[in-house]
Write an enzyme that holds these catalytic residues in place. Sequence first.
Site, PDB file in Angstrom:
ATOM      1  N   ARG A  38      15.723  55.676  95.449  1.00 17.17           N
ATOM      2  CA  ARG A  38      15.394  56.352  96.711  1.00 17.17           C
ATOM      3  C   ARG A  38      13.889  56.586  96.782  1.00 17.17           C
ATOM      4  O   ARG A  38      13.174  56.576  95.793  1.00 17.17           O
ATOM      5  CB  ARG A  38      16.122  57.689  96.835  1.00 17.17           C
ATOM      6  N   GLU A  44       7.632  66.925 101.256  1.00 21.15           N
ATOM      7  CA  GLU A  44       7.299  66.910  99.820  1.00 21.15           C
ATOM      8  C   GLU A  44       7.108  68.318  99.281  1.00 21.15           C
ATOM      9  O   GLU A  44       6.495  69.166  99.932  1.00 21.15           O
ATOM     10  CB  GLU A  44       6.027  66.077  99.616  1.00 21.15           C
ATOM     11  N   ASP A 182      17.596  63.568  94.822  1.00 16.52           N
ATOM     12  CA  ASP A 182      17.780  62.192  94.335  1.00 16.52           C
ATOM     13  C   ASP A 182      19.253  61.806  94.351  1.00 16.52           C
ATOM     14  O   ASP A 182      19.636  60.735  94.799  1.00 16.52           O
ATOM     15  CB  ASP A 182      17.250  62.057  92.902  1.00 16.52           C
TER      16      ASP A 182
HETATM   17 MG    MG Z   1      14.592  60.729  87.792  1.00 16.80          MG
END
Ligand code: MG
Length: 397
Positions: A38, A44, A182
């Site tokens: 990804r 951020e 993630d």
């Molecule tokens: Mg990682």
Amino acid sequence: MPAVSLNPSGPALVAEARRIFTARFGRAPTQLVRAPGRVNLIGEHLDYNYGPVLPLAIEPQILFATAPNGLECVRLWSAVFGEGCEISLTEPLMRGEPGWSNYIRGVLAGWQRSGRTLPGFDAVIVSDLPAGGGLSSSAALEVGMATLLEALTGAPLIPEEKALLCQRAEHDFAGLPCGFMDQFACVFGRADHLLLLDCRSRETTLIPWTADDLVFLVIDTQVKHDLATSAYAERRRTCEAAAHRLGVTSLRDWPEARLSEAESLLDAVAFRRVRHVVTEIARTFAAASAIRTGAWSELGRLMFASHDSLRDDYEVSCAELDEVVRLTQELGEAGGVLGCRMTGGGFGGSAIALVRREQLGWVWERLRSAYMCRFPRGVKFIVTRAADGASVLFSSQ
Ligand code: MG
Ligand code: ADP
């Protein structure tokens, strides 16, 4: 101009997984599963501030070929690392060697904890996703393993439960107290969609990407400065302390309209950190709207603004990332780049740019040569569209 093909290695990777599995285990695999990496388009340093993030699953992926072995053990082979291991299922699952097997041990442990049966199986892992390159190969390894177990047992997990099981595997077995972006991107990603993930409610919204003429260019600076880990912890502490000082649970709750009020309550550094978080939250929602309405230039502008904020207010960029962004800004929309920003924790790693497909070759060449003038190590490129989350490619059952 270099030939630019999207996802060139998909079919070759499948063939490689089958071939290696058959060579190592002496029979054909009964299942093939894949899990993507990804990249975060915008949003951020927001996950631990309970803000929104906007990642996409990418085409580089980890692929597993597997089959039941009728034994009370799991036998693994990683083609990337050129090593394997055997994990007993008759003893409690614990950390062990090699290091990479811990992500998998953690998923096996989570699967057992959920009360599901764990059959013995053999698996080969192949990949065209760089390991340790900030594109989340660790989550792909975890989510791929959970998907493999679903395929082998026919007992699917609830998607959110699956992502959280994988996050916990990384906490408990790899010792990394990561957020869940993630794993969510790897589970919930969809081809030609961005994933708006609210890190407070864990709500996921897929936003269709309708710009067929635009691609995502990931530009890897191949550097990682030492500051990354300590600065991450320090930024996190500063945000928590600032939220406390402002009397809110997290910076997610501080409205942009009250920024000047925050300035009078905080020291100069803390205020700049807060300003990044608060304005980045607004930019991320604005980016989601821009994608929905097809306002691509506006999306690009938000990406450049995000980089400025990360560089000047949050101070997590570095000379290499700034140079990439400066060069893309020089190219501008006429030169094929709509927007660009550092992505990931910072102090190295990658930038992500939004590039017109027909000008990709030119952008690529220009960036490569101009960047090398200052940083001879050069950059690596990945061109991708938004890919599907982890999936079963083949199952003979
Ligand atoms: Mg990682
Ligand atoms: P990132 O997630 O950004 O790629 P991490 O440090 O979080 O970086 O995870 C990288 C680790 O994941 C590697 O060091 C390795 O332990 C594991 N890993 C990644 N890809 C593979 C693979 N193909 N085979 C075995 N382990 C892998």
